[in-house]
Structures are given as C-alpha cells and as structure tokens.
Design a protein around this motif. Structure first.
Motif, PDB file in Angstrom:
ATOM      1  N   LEU A 200    -131.519  55.017  38.300  1.00  0.00           N
ATOM      2  CA  LEU A 200    -131.501  54.268  37.097  1.00  0.00           C
ATOM      3  C   LEU A 200    -130.280  55.354  36.066  1.00  0.00           C
ATOM      4  CD1 LEU A 200    -134.741  52.010  36.741  1.00  0.00           C
ATOM      5  CD2 LEU A 200    -132.451  51.248  37.207  1.00  0.00           C
ATOM      6  N   LEU A 201    -131.110  56.445  36.060  1.00  0.00           N
ATOM      7  CA  LEU A 201    -130.586  57.395  35.261  1.00  0.00           C
ATOM      8  C   LEU A 201    -129.129  57.750  35.072  1.00  0.00           C
ATOM      9  CD1 LEU A 201    -132.947  59.759  34.093  1.00  0.00           C
ATOM     10  CD2 LEU A 201    -132.577  58.230  33.112  1.00  0.00           C
ATOM     11  N   LEU A 202    -128.913  57.922  36.462  1.00  0.00           N
ATOM     12  CA  LEU A 202    -126.932  57.938  37.131  1.00  0.00           C
ATOM     13  C   LEU A 202    -126.344  56.597  37.013  1.00  0.00           C
ATOM     14  CD1 LEU A 202    -128.394  59.695  39.930  1.00  0.00           C
ATOM     15  CD2 LEU A 202    -127.485  61.005  38.295  1.00  0.00           C
ATOM     16  N   ARG A 203    -127.184  55.010  36.920  1.00  0.00           N
ATOM     17  CA  ARG A 203    -126.404  54.463  37.009  1.00  0.00           C
ATOM     18  C   ARG A 203    -125.822  54.395  35.542  1.00  0.00           C
ATOM     19  NH1 ARG A 203    -129.864  48.972  37.258  1.00  0.00           N
ATOM     20  NH2 ARG A 203    -129.840  49.640  35.248  1.00  0.00           N
ATOM     21  N   ASP A 204    -127.088  54.340  34.135  1.00  0.00           N
ATOM     22  CA  ASP A 204    -126.619  53.999  33.217  1.00  0.00           C
ATOM     23  C   ASP A 204    -125.648  55.539  33.045  1.00  0.00           C
ATOM     24  OD1 ASP A 204    -128.445  52.836  32.405  1.00  0.00           O
ATOM     25  OD2 ASP A 204    -130.167  53.428  31.974  1.00  0.00           O
ATOM     26  N   LEU A 205    -125.540  56.453  33.391  1.00  0.00           N
ATOM     27  CA  LEU A 205    -124.694  57.259  33.004  1.00  0.00           C
ATOM     28  C   LEU A 205    -123.035  57.155  33.399  1.00  0.00           C
ATOM     29  CD1 LEU A 205    -124.146  60.418  32.169  1.00  0.00           C
ATOM     30  CD2 LEU A 205    -124.946  61.088  34.428  1.00  0.00           C
ATOM     31  N   SER A 206    -122.988  56.420  34.291  1.00  0.00           N
ATOM     32  CA  SER A 206    -122.266  55.900  35.232  1.00  0.00           C
ATOM     33  C   SER A 206    -120.983  55.200  34.564  1.00  0.00           C
ATOM     34  CB  SER A 206    -121.840  54.981  36.686  1.00  0.00           C
ATOM     35  OG  SER A 206    -122.877  53.731  36.299  1.00  0.00           O
ATOM     36  N   ARG A 207    -121.733  54.714  33.377  1.00  0.00           N
ATOM     37  CA  ARG A 207    -120.979  53.019  32.099  1.00  0.00           C
ATOM     38  C   ARG A 207    -120.468  53.925  31.315  1.00  0.00           C
ATOM     39  NH1 ARG A 207    -126.868  50.004  32.112  1.00  0.00           N
ATOM     40  NH2 ARG A 207    -126.518  48.177  34.072  1.00  0.00           N
ATOM     41  N   LEU A 208    -120.735  55.506  31.233  1.00  0.00           N
ATOM     42  CA  LEU A 208    -119.270  55.889  30.803  1.00  0.00           C
ATOM     43  C   LEU A 208    -118.048  56.390  31.028  1.00  0.00           C
ATOM     44  CD1 LEU A 208    -122.655  58.692  28.666  1.00  0.00           C
ATOM     45  CD2 LEU A 208    -121.942  56.568  28.081  1.00  0.00           C
ATOM     46  N   GLY A 209    -117.881  56.182  31.610  1.00  0.00           N
ATOM     47  CA  GLY A 209    -116.385  56.605  32.556  1.00  0.00           C
ATOM     48  C   GLY A 209    -116.395  57.063  34.105  1.00  0.00           C
ATOM     49  N   GLU A 210    -115.496  57.642  34.415  1.00  0.00           N
ATOM     50  CA  GLU A 210    -114.857  57.855  35.473  1.00  0.00           C
ATOM     51  C   GLU A 210    -115.883  58.942  36.547  1.00  0.00           C
ATOM     52  OE1 GLU A 210    -112.287  58.914  38.702  1.00  0.00           O
ATOM     53  OE2 GLU A 210    -110.956  58.159  36.753  1.00  0.00           O
ATOM     54  N   MET A 211    -116.901  58.604  37.752  1.00  0.00           N
ATOM     55  CA  MET A 211    -118.070  59.831  38.212  1.00  0.00           C
ATOM     56  C   MET A 211    -117.793  60.071  39.258  1.00  0.00           C
ATOM     57  SD  MET A 211    -122.512  59.806  36.750  1.00  0.00           S
ATOM     58  CE  MET A 211    -122.544  58.405  38.170  1.00  0.00           C
ATOM     59  N   SER A 212    -118.333  60.735  39.443  1.00  0.00           N
ATOM     60  CA  SER A 212    -118.305  61.582  40.482  1.00  0.00           C
ATOM     61  C   SER A 212    -119.787  62.431  41.219  1.00  0.00           C
ATOM     62  CB  SER A 212    -117.039  61.815  41.873  1.00  0.00           C
ATOM     63  OG  SER A 212    -117.392  63.482  41.079  1.00  0.00           O
ATOM     64  N   ILE A 213    -120.163  62.119  41.972  1.00  0.00           N
ATOM     65  CA  ILE A 213    -121.678  62.314  42.150  1.00  0.00           C
ATOM     66  C   ILE A 213    -121.964  63.389  44.013  1.00  0.00           C
ATOM     67  CG2 ILE A 213    -124.026  61.610  41.687  1.00  0.00           C
ATOM     68  CD1 ILE A 213    -123.839  59.550  40.433  1.00  0.00           C
ATOM     69  N   HIS A 214    -122.917  64.672  43.494  1.00  0.00           N
ATOM     70  CA  HIS A 214    -122.929  65.092  44.557  1.00  0.00           C
ATOM     71  C   HIS A 214    -124.596  65.504  44.788  1.00  0.00           C
ATOM     72  CE1 HIS A 214    -123.209  67.353  48.352  1.00  0.00           C
ATOM     73  NE2 HIS A 214    -123.231  69.033  47.390  1.00  0.00           N
ATOM     74  N   CYS A 215    -125.165  65.110  45.638  1.00  0.00           N
ATOM     75  CA  CYS A 215    -126.583  64.879  45.792  1.00  0.00           C
ATOM     76  C   CYS A 215    -126.822  66.312  46.869  1.00  0.00           C
ATOM     77  CB  CYS A 215    -127.560  63.873  46.354  1.00  0.00           C
ATOM     78  SG  CYS A 215    -129.332  63.645  46.807  1.00  0.00           S
ATOM     79  N   ASP A 216    -127.456  66.969  45.862  1.00  0.00           N
ATOM     80  CA  ASP A 216    -127.691  68.643  46.963  1.00  0.00           C
ATOM     81  C   ASP A 216    -129.194  68.068  47.284  1.00  0.00           C
ATOM     82  OD1 ASP A 216    -128.543  71.368  47.863  1.00  0.00           O
ATOM     83  OD2 ASP A 216    -127.102  72.045  46.360  1.00  0.00           O
TER      84      ASP A 216
END
Length: 763
Positions: A200-216
């Motif tokens: 849910l935090l990552l979803r809110d973060l994606s609303r700020l702009g263009e985002m790419s994520i890598h899960c370690d």
C-alpha cells in the motif's frame, strides 16, 4: 487486541480528525491564515488516508488522496484559500465524513457527488479557481491601427523589420527533466505487526510520478529457518517526480519508525558526464597592487578549503566500489558545506522543533467505553441513596447528635459528594462536537434554498453531561433548518430591506443557575404572527375570535402538524420539525422559549439541566406529600407575615418582599393536592426564579432539609406528569417527586395543568 478492536479505534480517531478538519476549515473561512492551521487541516486528512489504507478502504483512500493533494497546494502557497475554494473544501470534508461513516457502518454515499467533488478538487490543484472567486478579467486591449507595410521597390524587394534584441527572447527554454530519486525501502517486522502493508505504501508512492521497482529477496532464508513474523524483502525504487523529497517522506510518515528509508537525488547526465560547470567568481584582493604585497587571508583559506575538498573527493572515489556509491557520497559531500555554513540556523530549527514537540505534548488520556462510565454513575447513585438511608437511621435512633457515628457519617457524606462530583466530571463534555455538526446542516440548507448564510458559534467549550449532548443533535438540527428556511430572507429581500445579502445564524451556549442555556438567533424577518394565527385557525387549533398574546401565538409553531410553508419540500412543509424540538427538550427535563421581533429576527432559548443523574434539592412538605425543589431555582426562603400578604381579584395573592410585590403561588393548590388555598402565614415561601417567568413565591407547608438526590425518570417508568420533572428515592425508602418549577410558574400565570394529568388523578 484483534483487528476489529483496532479498526474501532481507527474510526474513533477519525471522528477526532474530522472535527479537527472542519474546525480548521472554518477558521480559514473566517480569514485565519496561520500556517499551523493549514498544517493541522492537512494532517487530519493525511491521517485518515493513512489509517484507511491500512484497512483497505479504497474509496476513502482515493478521495482523501485527492483532497490531500489540493490541501498541499494551499500549504505550499500555490493555491489561495479564497471563499470559493473553501466552499469546495467544506463540501469535501462532508463527503469525507460520509465515506468514513459508510466504511464503519456499511452504508453507501452519493457517488455522483463524490465524483463531482473529486473533479473540482483536481481542478483546484491544477490552478483552476472557480469563476466566482477568480480574479476579474483584464480589460480587453483596444485594437491597434494596422501599420502600413513598407513600400516595395522596382525589383519586388520588400524589406522586413526585425531587432537583434529579440533573439534571446525567441529562444525557447529547454525542457527541464523531472528529478529522479533513488529510494531504498527496508521494512522491519514491527511495520507488519502494526497493521501496515508495504504494498500500500508503494502504491501511494507510485502516485507521485513514474516509478520502477526492484524487490531484493537476497535475505530470504531457507524454509526451515523462515520466521513468519520477520521481514526479509526490501525494495529499490527509482522515482521520477517533481513533488520533492518531502512528498516522498510524507508517504512513509506512519512507517518511518518501522523501516529503514534512504532517499537520494540522482544528478542529471550533464553533471555525471563531467561537462563544464558554470564559472564561479574567484576572490581577488586588490592589495597585491600595493608596494608591499600582502597575502589575503581569505584567499589562503579558500585555497586550503578547495584543496581539502579535492582530497575528500579523491579519497571518496578510491574508497567507493561502484558508481552509485560515488554518487551518493558525492551528494553527501555537496550537502556538507551547506550544513556547515548554517550551524546557527540548524540549531535554531532544532530548538524550534523541540519547543513544538513540547507544546504538542498533551495530557495523557485513555479511552473508556461509555457503558463502564454509566455503570459507575449508577453505582454512585446507589451510594448516595444508601448514604442518605444510613444518615436517616442514625438521626432517628441517636438523640444527642454528637456521637462518633455522626462524625463518621459527615465524613462519609463529604467523600460521597467528592466521588459524585468526580464521576460527573468524567461524563461532562463540551458542546463543540454538536455545534460543529450544525455547520454542515447550515451549508446544505443554504445551498438548497439559494441563500447566503453565516453560522457563528459561541461558548463551544461549555460542558454538559454526555447524555444531554447525545440528545441535543436532533432538536438543534430541526431548529437550524427552521431558522435558515423560514427565518432568513432571500438575498434579494434582505437587500431590499437594507440588510446585508448574507444572513447570520448565531448559536450560543452558556451556564446559568446550574443549567445550560443554548440560544439560536437569526437576523431574519422574525415570526409572521398574522400568518401563524391564520394558519392555526385554518387547522382548527384556535377559535377565530381567540384573544392570544404574542407569546401564545409564537408557541403555536410547536403544535404537531403545524407549518407555515406554502408547499411541501425536502426541507419543510410537513409540520414535524418544531414539534420534535419541543418533545425532545421536554424529555431532557428542559424548556424552550421564543422571542421574535418582526423585521429583526427570532431567538429560540433552550434551558437544559447540566446532568440527568443527580441534583441538589430542598425537600419540602405540601399537603402531607414530600416534594423536592431544585436548589438552583431557589433565590431565598422566608416566613410570611400577615401584614406582608395582600389579596387582589377572586383568588390571587401577593407577598411584599423589600418594598416590592411578588405573586404568591400555592403549590398544593396548583397540583390539586387540596381543594382550597392554604393559609400563607402557616407555611414557608420559597422565592424562585424561572426562565422568562420572572420571580414567584412558592408556598409550601414545611422544609425538611437540603439533600443531594438521585434523579429517576418518571416518564420512562410511568408517564409524563405536568408540574413534575422527575422522581427520587429518599433516605427512608420513600419516593419523592421533583418539582418542575417552570411548569408551576406557568400554571400560576393562567396556564392550568390538565386535570386528568394532575397528581391527584394519577395517585
């Protein structure tokens, strides 16, 4: 604590946040531009959004997110909170409250209204101010006369005029690329234990702009070593946004203590590739031109500083293994001089933050179910009754009155009183939540009627018993609707009458004589008594030739089914509003009065008891019956003398008190305890003061004493009896009736109690 209990706590906190939100918006609407007020409003919406996200309340989260974005524009001074902007925000606060209630109770909301407000909020965030509050349009430029073109020569050449000064202006500025932030988000196990969810935090973060994520997942152990309560994953995020680092940290505001968070700004390619930087000014000391060369201290310090910075950079590059480490450490080194350049500012900021934290530290509180407080109130009531019974038994069996038992009883009485006062203080709450709820009613009715209305509240911190507060909302709602719909005129009529187009409704609360008095006043047209009288005649409520006073005409509006509306609408016309008001106030042991002046407005005054649990009363005897008179209504007691009694009319009597005359009222005769009036000289007079009825001398046979009694509802256990407010249990176990002083005074003025409901008929 299970999830349902946590959810209930969240909704309780939502009520507090919604109250804070509306309070702050109303302050802004009144012209308050304190940044802390704006921040408080923003925090309220943000807190609701954060908690709702933890419970998966998507509708509430999405609306709160748009609302929060618009408030952030106000907070950053990109949007001026003008009247039209705040009008949209107040409506949004109402919808946010509806969504919260729907999430808690399982109801539904008006989706069309929600979508419309989302569009309006998004428009405000994009700088589109509503037309009503937009700046006036600039005057249209006058057409300029066309300039004649230069003449064409014989060869067909036509010169073109231009200026070299226009070249710089003609160049379009290069498009600025959005900053890119590298974020490392490592949740701790506490984050999940507190009900937060990383996705849910990552979803809110994606609303700020263009985002790419890598899960370690490198820290994930084998299955036999895996702990279900631990956190093994962390995320590396690349985010392109123009919102800034503060907006990113705001997303993690509720989880910042339960995770490791690193945020770094990626420099642009020009900086990374080593392109030429803009030339920096070099300090130069003119003293070197003098006869004796002097080395400038500033130059030496500057050279040493540059050399030191170069060494730091070389050491950092040699120590770093990857380009990303070089970048992060270079950014830290770049920020270090700025931090060193302003140590005083940093110290001042820390001091201010410490002061703010100290100021925000509130008195520790706990949440207690109201049922537990109610049980405590009932136990205290039983304690008061048993203490009275014990005192009564000791008085009857102990003649000297000086024994140690009597001394112990006096201490017990004092302790009982302190316990009772302390418990009642727990139940006492300010009327502010109810008053704030009325703001929404005013806005909705004003929109439906097309009127401009301003609500002014006073005495919001006046405290009263929680039971009284819970039952105040319904009568106040009907009175507000009546004031806006019937009391206030339309803007056109107000302007024609020399008033401002905006009507005013004033809601006031204050303590008076052991009761709470709530006044609702408007500056409208007042009660049209001719119309009220004619409507009462048409409804067969009064005879056509009835001779009524202004007060009696005003009170006709409290009859069931009575309405002066010309047609039935969603607001009024069915005649149930003011009838509900009167019945609700009477059920609380209160009374309501009307004062109206044509052309200037009306004032509705409600007088209610501070508590429905206990009261201090004077126990009296009337015709061999025991009654309790509320002590707050008694001004003084006196023994009448024959010379002070004066008769007039057939059965009216006055008593002379310090060169003034006061009507003498025989309580036993009013309540039909006896058929004829008693001799005043043989009794005791209680000088009482009532709301709107002036002073009266109530005549009783004897005074037994002053006691604290527990109120027992007579209406709930039997039925409503005119002249009687409630009942209580005395120390000897007998039931005594608590006198309704205002009803007795009203009866003495000619409004007789109904014979079928008198105490003689009841008993």
């Amino acid at each position: 604590m299970d999830m349902n209990e946590i959810k209930e706590i969240f909704f309780q906190e939502c009520e507090e946040q919604l109250a804070e939100l509306e309070s702050g918006l109303l302050k802004l609407n009144d012209g308050d531009r304190d940044p802390e007020t704006v921040n408080a409003v923003f925090r309220a919406v943000h807190s609701i959004k954060g908690g709702a996200g933890a419970f998966g309340l998507d509708d509430l989260v999405s609306f709160a997110h748009v609302f929060e974005t618009t408030l952030d524009c106000v907070r950053s001074n990109r949007l001026d909170p003008g009247p039209e902007v705040l009008k949209v925000m107040l409506k949004s606060a109402d919808v946010l409250a509806d969504l919260t209630n729907a999430a808690r109770d399982g109801g539904s909301v008006d989706e069309a209204r929600s979508r419309q407000l989302i569009k309006e909020l998004e428009a405000l965030a994009n700088g589109e101010v509503p037309q009503a509050s937009a700046a006036p349009a600039e005057p249209v430029a006058k057409p300029v006369a066309a300039v004649a073109p230069p003449p064409v020569n014989d060869e067909g050449f036509q010169p073109v005029a231009f200026s070299f000064d226009d070249f710089d202006a003609a160049e379009e500025p290069p498009l600025m690329e959005m900053p890119t932030y590298e974020i490392v988000f490592k949740p701790k196990s506490d984050l999940y234990a507190k009900g937060n969810e990383a996705t849910l935090l990552l979803r809110d973060l994606s609303r700020l702009g263009e985002m790419s994520i890598h899960c370690d997942m490198g820290a994930l152990p084998t299955l036999d070593r895996l702990s279900p309560e631990s956190a093994y994953f962390f995320w590396k995020i690349s985010l392109k946004t123009d919102k800034g680092e503060d907006a990113i940290r705001t997303v993690f505001e509720f989880a910042e203590w339960d995770c490791d968070l690193e945020i770094s700004l990626v420099e642009d390619e020009a900086t990374q590739s080593g392109d030429e930087l803009p030339m920096q000014p070099v300090p130069f000391d003119l003293s070197i031109l003098d006869d004796e060369p002097v080395v400038s201290v500033g130059v030496v310090e500057e050279e040493e500083q540059l050399a030191s910075q170069q060494q730091d950079r070389d050491a950092a590059v040699s120590a770093a293994g990857t380009a990303s480490n070089v970048l992060q450490m270079a950014q830290s080194a770049a920020r270090a001089p700025a931090e060193k350049a302003a140590p005083a500012a940093s110290a001042a900021a820390q001091s201010a933050a410490a002061q703010q934290a100290a100021a925000s530290a509130a008195t520790p509180t706990i949440r207690v179910d109201l049922d537990r407080v109610d049980r405590l109130i009932n136990l205290v009531g039983e304690l008061v009754i048993n203490q009275a019974m014990l005192s009564q038994s000791v008085v009857e069996n102990d003649t000297n009155g000086t024994s140690s038992i009597n001394m112990g009883l006096e201490e017990l009485q004092q302790l009982t009183r302190e316990i009772q006062d302390s418990v009642m203080a727990i139940r006492a709450q300010p009327v502010k939540p109810v008053f704030q709820r009325m703001s929404r009613i005013v806005r909705e009715i004003a929109d439906m009627t097309g009127k401009s209305v301003r609500l002014i509240t006073e005495g919001e911190n006046t405290e009263v018993d929680k039971t009284v507060i819970d039952k105040l909302a319904e009568p106040l709602t009907h009175m507000i609707r009546n004031a806006v719909d019937h009391g206030l005129e339309t803007p056109e009529k107000r302007l024609a009458a020399g008033k401002s187009a905006e009507g005013t409704v004033r809601l006031t609360a204050k303590h008076r004589s052991g009761r709470i008095v709530i006044e609702l006043a408007d500056d409208g047209a007042g009660i049209n008594r001719e119309k009220v009288r004619q409507k009462a005649i048409d409804n067969d409520l009064i005879a056509a030739d009835a001779n009524l006073s202004d007060e009696e005409i005003d009170n006709l509006i409290f009859h069931a089914g009575f309405s002066t509306a010309d047609k039935i609408s969603d607001i009024s016309g069915r005649g149930v509003g003011m009838d509900v008001v009167k019945r609700s106030i009477q059920a609380l042991g209160g009374r309501i009065n009307i004062s109206s002046k044509p052309g200037h407005g009306s004032i509705f005054t409600m007088s209610l008891p501070l508590t429905l649990a206990v009261l201090d009363g004077m126990v009296v005897t009337v015709a061999n019956q025991t009654l309790v008179v509320p002590l707050t209504a008694i001004v003084e007691t006196l023994q009448p003398e024959a010379a002070a009694i004066h008769s007039f009319g057939s059965n009216q009597r006055l008593i002379s008190i310090r060169n003034s005359f006061c009507p003498l009222v025989d309580v036993g005769r009013i309540l039909n305890f006896r058929a004829i009036q008693a001799n005043p000289v043989e009794g005791v007079a209680l000088l009482v003061e009532s709301e709107g009825g002036g002073q009266r001398a109530l005549m009783v046979d004897a005074i037994q004493g002053q006691r604290q009694v527990v109120i027992k509802s007579l209406e709930a256990n039997y039925t409503h009896v005119p002249g009687i407010a409630a009942a209580t249990i005395l120390g000897d176990g007998r039931v005594a009736l608590i006198l309704d002083v205002d009803a007795i005074v009203a009866a003495s003025r000619g409004h007789s109690l109904k014979p079928e409901m008198s105490l003689a008929a009841v008993g």
